[in-house]
Enzyme design. Structure first.
Site: not given
Length: 610
Positions: A2, A27, A74, A99-100, A483, A487, A490, A506, A605
């Site tokens: 947010c 964000r 968000w 926010n939070g 990584e 990428k 996402e 395995h 973000k």
């Protein structure tokens, strides 16, 4: 996550709020809104979807005011609906953005309902608005009402509040979530990120944990957690408007991938200027903190965690020091064993990642005093809470999928590794000179890897039709496979997983068929022949491989094996160079699939909630 922006001025602040929210879009968010005091009361406009839709509605409705607050949300508590979007209003006279996450919102909600307050949303935020209003009604002073209310909140918050009872005043507060004040001439601002207000001012005050701030057009007064007036330093932000613009690029992710040679050169500059690996690079002028380190504990999340995994190979092999790497959200809830000579390293692009911040607090509570932050944002919370700091100088990173922050983190961690090795007598003058030379050449090697983009575009077009992919790597390149998988998933929404290549037999080999592309990170290092054997296992099952290797690896292509060769093997810094192709593959696969590259669904973000 947010985003918050607030403004009070002698001019119309609505354009400031709208522009600020647009600059906070990176964000991650799913709704947006603003509330203003226009002399007739609180006016509010909210919309799900993009800021542009909300801004268009505000323009149609003729919004104009000299004080207001704005928010990008968000979703956490409650779904993505206009009723759950911020700002929230209490009794038509107080507006709040937040926010939070408030952990005791249910008990507070019950109390407030009993006091006569009606709730219109499913959010925890509306509880804060009504609680402040309750105390404002009792006390008549907005600042004191906020200070009383926040003492009763359990959880994390950054808030900004305005009220028709005091229309020339804005009050803000923070605990666990970032918030800053922007200082102007006859106007002042609050924001969760300096990018939201950089068009108006670069002079900022970073609020500390527990601070509240009283903001008018002419003055700003900060109060600590005990409501005592305090002075906080004024900083001149180095975030530029140019760094927040796309320029010739289609997306910020593309821009930031191509900015990596410059970002790496800027990050390396301090090492080159000092002509060596010295503790002073981390703020340890005399080496007292780093000199007798017996172990290293790295704490991070997401991409930063993968950077830490690369560093573990370096630290143990070069410095000869045991190194553990933990996901921050897991470390903070396990019974870790403290070692006073262990160096705790936290890695965060934003410096505000809540899980990493809380893990650092936990480590310090266990007695760890040797703390080092690797971060991209000066004066953010995690560096301020750490004894030592290394800033990566990547510049503003807007795209949700981290790129240049990751590679500059790797450089910072390599610098730490070499410094620890030197302090332990494990780095000769000749080896130090070789490492410095490797760093000098690294931006050029990364640029050569970027030049492979046309070949990677062709691969990406084939990937776009797939729904699953495997990534393989060995040794220090296994984290690069992790990584790469992250990428791809996402931003393209292709399900991707990564494994050490030796683990293929395995279990994961059961997934391999002609519809499952397998990406292999296979540089010309000591494990290359082992990787070639693993590739044969895939070929035998009809799988198609996409291999990133080096010019001198003698890798043969075939119907099932596609090869792209990065520049010659660059030795110990190879993971940095091999991060570039997997970034480009993910970007162009997402482009081919038509996803929102810079704002992938459900992601944010700066992750400032647990």
């Amino acid at each position: 996550m947010c985003g918050i922006v607030g403004a009070i001025a002698d001019r119309d602040v609505v354009p400031v709020l709208v522009e600020g929210l647009k600059r906070l879009e990176y964000r991650g968010y799913d709704s947006a809104g603003i509330a203003v005091l226009d002399g007739e009361g609180v006016r509010r406009v909210r919309r799900t979807g993009r800021v542009a839709e909300m801004a268009a509605a505000a323009e149609r409705e003729g919004f104009s005011a000299r004080i207001g607050i704005g928010h990008t949300r968000w979703a956490t508590h409650g779904g993505v609906t206009e009723a759950n979007a911020h700002p929230h209003i209490s009794f038509g006279e107080l507006a709040l953005v937040h926010n939070g996450i408030i952990e005791n919102h249910e008990s507070q909600r019950e109390r407030l309902i009993a006091a006569g307050y009606a709730f219109e949303s499913q959010t925890d935020t509306e509880v804060i608005a009504h609680l402040i209003h309750l105390y404002l009604r009792e006390d008549g002073d907005l600042l004191r009402a906020v200070q009383r209310a926040v003492r009763e909140l359990v959880g994390a918050y950054a808030i900004a509040v305005v009220s028709t009872r005091e229309p020339g005043r804005m009050v803000a507060a923070r605990m666990g979530c970032p918030l800053l004040v922007g200082l102007g001439e006859g106007e002042n601002f609050v924001a969760s990120d300096v990018s939201a207000i950089v068009q108006a001012t670069r002079r900022v005050i970073f609020l500390e944990e527990g601070d509240t701030v009283d903001v008018t057009r002419e003055r700003v007064q900060v109060y600590d957690a005990d409501a005592r007036p305090v002075r906080r330093d004024v900083h001149l932000s180095d975030v530029s408007l140019a760094s927040l613009e796309l320029g010739p690029y289609r997306h910020f992710m593309q821009k930031e991938i191509h900015e990596q040679p410059r970002a790496l050169a800027d990050t390396i500059e301090g090492v080159i200027d000092r002509n060596g690996f010295v503790p002073a690079l981390f703020g340890d002028a005399d080496g007292a903190v780093l000199r007798d380190v017996e172990a290293v504990q790295i704490l991070a999340c997401g991409t930063s965690y993968y950077a830490g995994l690369v560093a573990r190979y370096w630290i143990e092999a070069i410095a000869g020091i045991p190194c553990a790497v933990d996901i921050a959200s897991e470390y903070r809830y396990r019974a870790a064993v403290a070692n006073p000579k262990q160096l705790v390293v936290t890695i965060s692009q934003s410096g505000e990642t809540l899980d990493t911040m809380e893990a650092l607090k936990y480590a310090k509570a266990l007695g760890h005093e040797r703390t080092l932050s690797i971060c991209n944002v000066p004066e953010s919370a995690i560096p301020r809470a750490s004894r030592l700091v290394y800033y990566t100088r990547a510049g503003a990173e807007i795209g949700v999928a981290s790129t240049k922050a990751f590679t500059t983190q790797l450089v910072a961690l390599f610098t730490l590794t070499a410094t620890l090795a030197k302090l332990r007598g494990r780095l000769s003058d000749e080896q130090e000179a070789q490492y410095l030379e490797a760093l000098r050449h690294l931006p050029g090697s990364v640029q050569h890897a970027l030049n492979l983009e046309p070949q990677i575009v062709a691969w990406a077009e084939r990937f776009a039709a797939k729904e699953h992919a495997l990534f393989l790597g060995r040794g220090v390149h296994y984290p690069i496979a992790l990584e790469g998988a992250l990428k791809l998933k996402e931003i393209s929404y292709i399900h991707a997983e990564a494994y050490p290549a030796g683990e293929l037999k395995h279990g994961p080999l059961a997934l391999v068929d002609s519809a499952m592309p397998v990406v292999v990170i296979a540089p010309n290092d000591s494990l290359l022949e082992k990787v070639k054997s693993n590739i044969q296992e895939v070929r035998a099952r009809g799988g198609e491989m996409f291999v990133f290797t080096d010019l001198d690896s003698h890798f043969g292509e075939s119907e099932q094996v596609n090869v792209i060769r990065t520049p010659r093997h660059v030795g110990i810094l190879s993971p940095v160079v091999h991060a570039i192709p997997v970034q480009l593959l993910a970007y162009h696969a997402a482009l081919a699939r038509g996803t929102d590259v810079d704002k992938p669904r459900n992601l944010a973000k700066s992750v400032t909630v647990e």
